[in-house]
Design a protein around this motif. Structure first.
Motif, PDB file in Angstrom:
ATOM      1  N   ASP A  95      10.276   9.221   5.876  1.00  0.00           N
ATOM      2  CA  ASP A  95      10.305   7.991   6.673  1.00  0.00           C
ATOM      3  C   ASP A  95       8.941   7.712   7.279  1.00  0.00           C
ATOM      4  OD1 ASP A  95      12.984   7.656   6.099  1.00  0.00           O
ATOM      5  OD2 ASP A  95      13.693   8.382   8.049  1.00  0.00           O
ATOM      6  N   PHE A  96       8.276   8.741   7.785  1.00  0.00           N
ATOM      7  CA  PHE A  96       6.954   8.539   8.365  1.00  0.00           C
ATOM      8  C   PHE A  96       5.953   8.119   7.298  1.00  0.00           C
ATOM      9  CE2 PHE A  96       2.744   9.930   9.794  1.00  0.00           C
ATOM     10  CZ  PHE A  96       2.639   9.137  10.921  1.00  0.00           C
ATOM     11  N   ASP A  97       6.037   8.710   6.109  1.00  0.00           N
ATOM     12  CA  ASP A  97       5.142   8.312   5.022  1.00  0.00           C
ATOM     13  C   ASP A  97       5.346   6.842   4.655  1.00  0.00           C
ATOM     14  OD1 ASP A  97       3.880  10.750   4.849  1.00  0.00           O
ATOM     15  OD2 ASP A  97       5.034  11.443   3.117  1.00  0.00           O
ATOM     16  N   ARG A  98       6.604   6.397   4.606  1.00  0.00           N
ATOM     17  CA  ARG A  98       6.883   4.980   4.326  1.00  0.00           C
ATOM     18  C   ARG A  98       6.325   4.089   5.424  1.00  0.00           C
ATOM     19  NH1 ARG A  98      12.200   6.764   3.615  1.00  0.00           N
ATOM     20  NH2 ARG A  98      12.500   7.443   1.488  1.00  0.00           N
ATOM     21  N   PHE A  99       6.518   4.495   6.674  1.00  0.00           N
ATOM     22  CA  PHE A  99       6.000   3.740   7.812  1.00  0.00           C
ATOM     23  C   PHE A  99       4.480   3.647   7.739  1.00  0.00           C
ATOM     24  CE2 PHE A  99       4.112   3.821  12.054  1.00  0.00           C
ATOM     25  CZ  PHE A  99       4.617   2.648  12.586  1.00  0.00           C
ATOM     26  N   ARG A 100       3.837   4.770   7.480  1.00  0.00           N
ATOM     27  CA  ARG A 100       2.374   4.797   7.414  1.00  0.00           C
ATOM     28  C   ARG A 100       1.859   3.893   6.299  1.00  0.00           C
ATOM     29  NH1 ARG A 100       0.326  10.526   6.737  1.00  0.00           N
ATOM     30  NH2 ARG A 100       1.202  10.170   4.699  1.00  0.00           N
ATOM     31  N   PHE A 101       2.505   3.957   5.133  1.00  0.00           N
ATOM     32  CA  PHE A 101       2.107   3.085   4.033  1.00  0.00           C
ATOM     33  C   PHE A 101       2.262   1.619   4.418  1.00  0.00           C
ATOM     34  CE2 PHE A 101       3.400   0.350   0.545  1.00  0.00           C
ATOM     35  CZ  PHE A 101       2.279   0.421  -0.254  1.00  0.00           C
ATOM     36  N   ALA A 102       3.417   1.262   4.988  1.00  0.00           N
ATOM     37  CA  ALA A 102       3.667  -0.130   5.358  1.00  0.00           C
ATOM     38  C   ALA A 102       2.683  -0.606   6.420  1.00  0.00           C
ATOM     39  CB  ALA A 102       5.101  -0.293   5.853  1.00  0.00           C
ATOM     40  N   PHE A 103       2.364   0.262   7.367  1.00  0.00           N
ATOM     41  CA  PHE A 103       1.414  -0.098   8.416  1.00  0.00           C
ATOM     42  C   PHE A 103       0.036  -0.349   7.813  1.00  0.00           C
ATOM     43  CE2 PHE A 103      -1.568   0.505  11.837  1.00  0.00           C
ATOM     44  CZ  PHE A 103      -0.942  -0.111  12.907  1.00  0.00           C
ATOM     45  N   HIS A 104      -0.415   0.550   6.960  1.00  0.00           N
ATOM     46  CA  HIS A 104      -1.722   0.371   6.320  1.00  0.00           C
ATOM     47  C   HIS A 104      -1.739  -0.861   5.417  1.00  0.00           C
ATOM     48  CE1 HIS A 104      -2.785   4.838   6.990  1.00  0.00           C
ATOM     49  NE2 HIS A 104      -3.409   4.097   7.858  1.00  0.00           N
ATOM     50  N   PHE A 105      -0.662  -1.084   4.710  1.00  0.00           N
ATOM     51  CA  PHE A 105      -0.561  -2.255   3.851  1.00  0.00           C
ATOM     52  C   PHE A 105      -0.651  -3.531   4.675  1.00  0.00           C
ATOM     53  CE2 PHE A 105       1.873  -5.520   1.645  1.00  0.00           C
ATOM     54  CZ  PHE A 105       1.253  -5.532   0.411  1.00  0.00           C
ATOM     55  N   GLY A 106       0.092  -3.570   5.788  1.00  0.00           N
ATOM     56  CA  GLY A 106       0.059  -4.735   6.669  1.00  0.00           C
ATOM     57  C   GLY A 106      -1.320  -4.955   7.272  1.00  0.00           C
ATOM     58  N   ALA A 107      -1.979  -3.870   7.675  1.00  0.00           N
ATOM     59  CA  ALA A 107      -3.331  -3.987   8.236  1.00  0.00           C
ATOM     60  C   ALA A 107      -4.306  -4.507   7.181  1.00  0.00           C
ATOM     61  CB  ALA A 107      -3.790  -2.640   8.776  1.00  0.00           C
ATOM     62  N   GLN A 108      -4.201  -4.018   5.956  1.00  0.00           N
ATOM     63  CA  GLN A 108      -5.075  -4.490   4.882  1.00  0.00           C
ATOM     64  C   GLN A 108      -4.825  -5.959   4.597  1.00  0.00           C
ATOM     65  OE1 GLN A 108      -7.559  -2.794   3.351  1.00  0.00           O
ATOM     66  NE2 GLN A 108      -8.070  -4.652   2.235  1.00  0.00           N
ATOM     67  N   LEU A 109      -3.562  -6.358   4.571  1.00  0.00           N
ATOM     68  CA  LEU A 109      -3.217  -7.752   4.340  1.00  0.00           C
ATOM     69  C   LEU A 109      -3.803  -8.646   5.436  1.00  0.00           C
ATOM     70  CD1 LEU A 109      -1.618  -9.802   2.644  1.00  0.00           C
ATOM     71  CD2 LEU A 109       0.365  -9.274   4.062  1.00  0.00           C
ATOM     72  N   MET A 110      -3.665  -8.237   6.681  1.00  0.00           N
ATOM     73  CA  MET A 110      -4.226  -9.008   7.800  1.00  0.00           C
ATOM     74  C   MET A 110      -5.743  -9.102   7.682  1.00  0.00           C
ATOM     75  SD  MET A 110      -1.936 -10.299   9.656  1.00  0.00           S
ATOM     76  CE  MET A 110      -2.980 -10.804  11.000  1.00  0.00           C
ATOM     77  N   ALA A 111      -6.395  -8.009   7.333  1.00  0.00           N
ATOM     78  CA  ALA A 111      -7.851  -8.014   7.193  1.00  0.00           C
ATOM     79  C   ALA A 111      -8.288  -9.006   6.119  1.00  0.00           C
ATOM     80  CB  ALA A 111      -8.361  -6.611   6.876  1.00  0.00           C
ATOM     81  N   GLU A 112      -7.568  -9.030   5.018  1.00  0.00           N
ATOM     82  CA  GLU A 112      -7.920  -9.952   3.947  1.00  0.00           C
ATOM     83  C   GLU A 112      -7.661 -11.403   4.351  1.00  0.00           C
ATOM     84  OE1 GLU A 112      -6.392  -8.763   0.136  1.00  0.00           O
ATOM     85  OE2 GLU A 112      -7.202  -6.734   0.343  1.00  0.00           O
ATOM     86  N   LEU A 113      -6.594 -11.647   5.082  1.00  0.00           N
ATOM     87  CA  LEU A 113      -6.321 -13.008   5.552  1.00  0.00           C
ATOM     88  C   LEU A 113      -7.371 -13.462   6.557  1.00  0.00           C
ATOM     89  CD1 LEU A 113      -2.439 -12.893   5.923  1.00  0.00           C
ATOM     90  CD2 LEU A 113      -3.757 -14.190   4.248  1.00  0.00           C
ATOM     91  N   ILE A 114      -7.780 -12.550   7.448  1.00  0.00           N
ATOM     92  CA  ILE A 114      -8.816 -12.885   8.438  1.00  0.00           C
ATOM     93  C   ILE A 114     -10.127 -13.192   7.736  1.00  0.00           C
ATOM     94  CG2 ILE A 114     -10.247 -11.873  10.270  1.00  0.00           C
ATOM     95  CD1 ILE A 114      -7.660 -10.469  11.253  1.00  0.00           C
ATOM     96  N   GLN A 115     -10.410 -12.518   6.631  1.00  0.00           N
ATOM     97  CA  GLN A 115     -11.638 -12.751   5.882  1.00  0.00           C
ATOM     98  C   GLN A 115     -11.575 -14.056   5.093  1.00  0.00           C
ATOM     99  OE1 GLN A 115     -12.003  -9.270   3.440  1.00  0.00           O
ATOM    100  NE2 GLN A 115     -12.771  -7.993   5.115  1.00  0.00           N
ATOM    101  N   GLY A 116     -10.433 -14.730   5.163  1.00  0.00           N
ATOM    102  CA  GLY A 116     -10.323 -16.015   4.488  1.00  0.00           C
ATOM    103  C   GLY A 116      -9.782 -15.941   3.080  1.00  0.00           C
ATOM    104  N   ARG A 117      -9.207 -14.822   2.742  1.00  0.00           N
ATOM    105  CA  ARG A 117      -8.662 -14.670   1.399  1.00  0.00           C
ATOM    106  C   ARG A 117      -7.214 -15.122   1.382  1.00  0.00           C
ATOM    107  NH1 ARG A 117      -9.786  -9.156  -1.249  1.00  0.00           N
ATOM    108  NH2 ARG A 117      -8.850 -10.312  -2.952  1.00  0.00           N
ATOM    109  N   ALA A 118      -6.992 -16.413   1.532  1.00  0.00           N
ATOM    110  CA  ALA A 118      -5.640 -16.971   1.566  1.00  0.00           C
ATOM    111  C   ALA A 118      -4.918 -16.802   0.236  1.00  0.00           C
ATOM    112  CB  ALA A 118      -5.688 -18.441   1.953  1.00  0.00           C
TER     113      ALA A 118
END
Length: 90
Positions: free
Chosen positions: A64-87
């Protein structure tokens, strides 16, 4: 010292599940079946079952923690790409 992901993962839930929720019903059914199962077991069998359930719980917690960690990192990466303008990410 815990890292930030462990702290976030371990935060208490805001509210317990409602009594009629699928989770609460499944938990009641599991508990009832476990009582029926252990009623016919010897003490040695109960100890083996307890050991098994503890080990399974530890494995489930790690997964469960591994899934949480993956989802958290995935969400952070997605946000970073959106902030960089990669719509086009979406």
């Amino acid at each position: 010292m815990e890292n930030i992901l462990e702290i976030l993962y371990d935060l208490p839930r805001e509210k317990p599940p409602e009594q009629d929720s699928p989770l609460a019903r499944a938990a009641r059914i599991r508990s009832e079946h476990l009582k029926l199962l252990t009623a016919s077991m010897t003490e040695e069998q109960k100890e083996l079952l307890d050991t098994y359930l503890e080990a399974r719980s530890k494995v489930d917690d790690m997964m469960d923690f591994d899934r949480f960690r993956f989802a958290f990192h995935f969400g952070a990466q997605l946000m970073a790409e959106l902030i960089q303008g990669r719509a086009d990410v979406l």
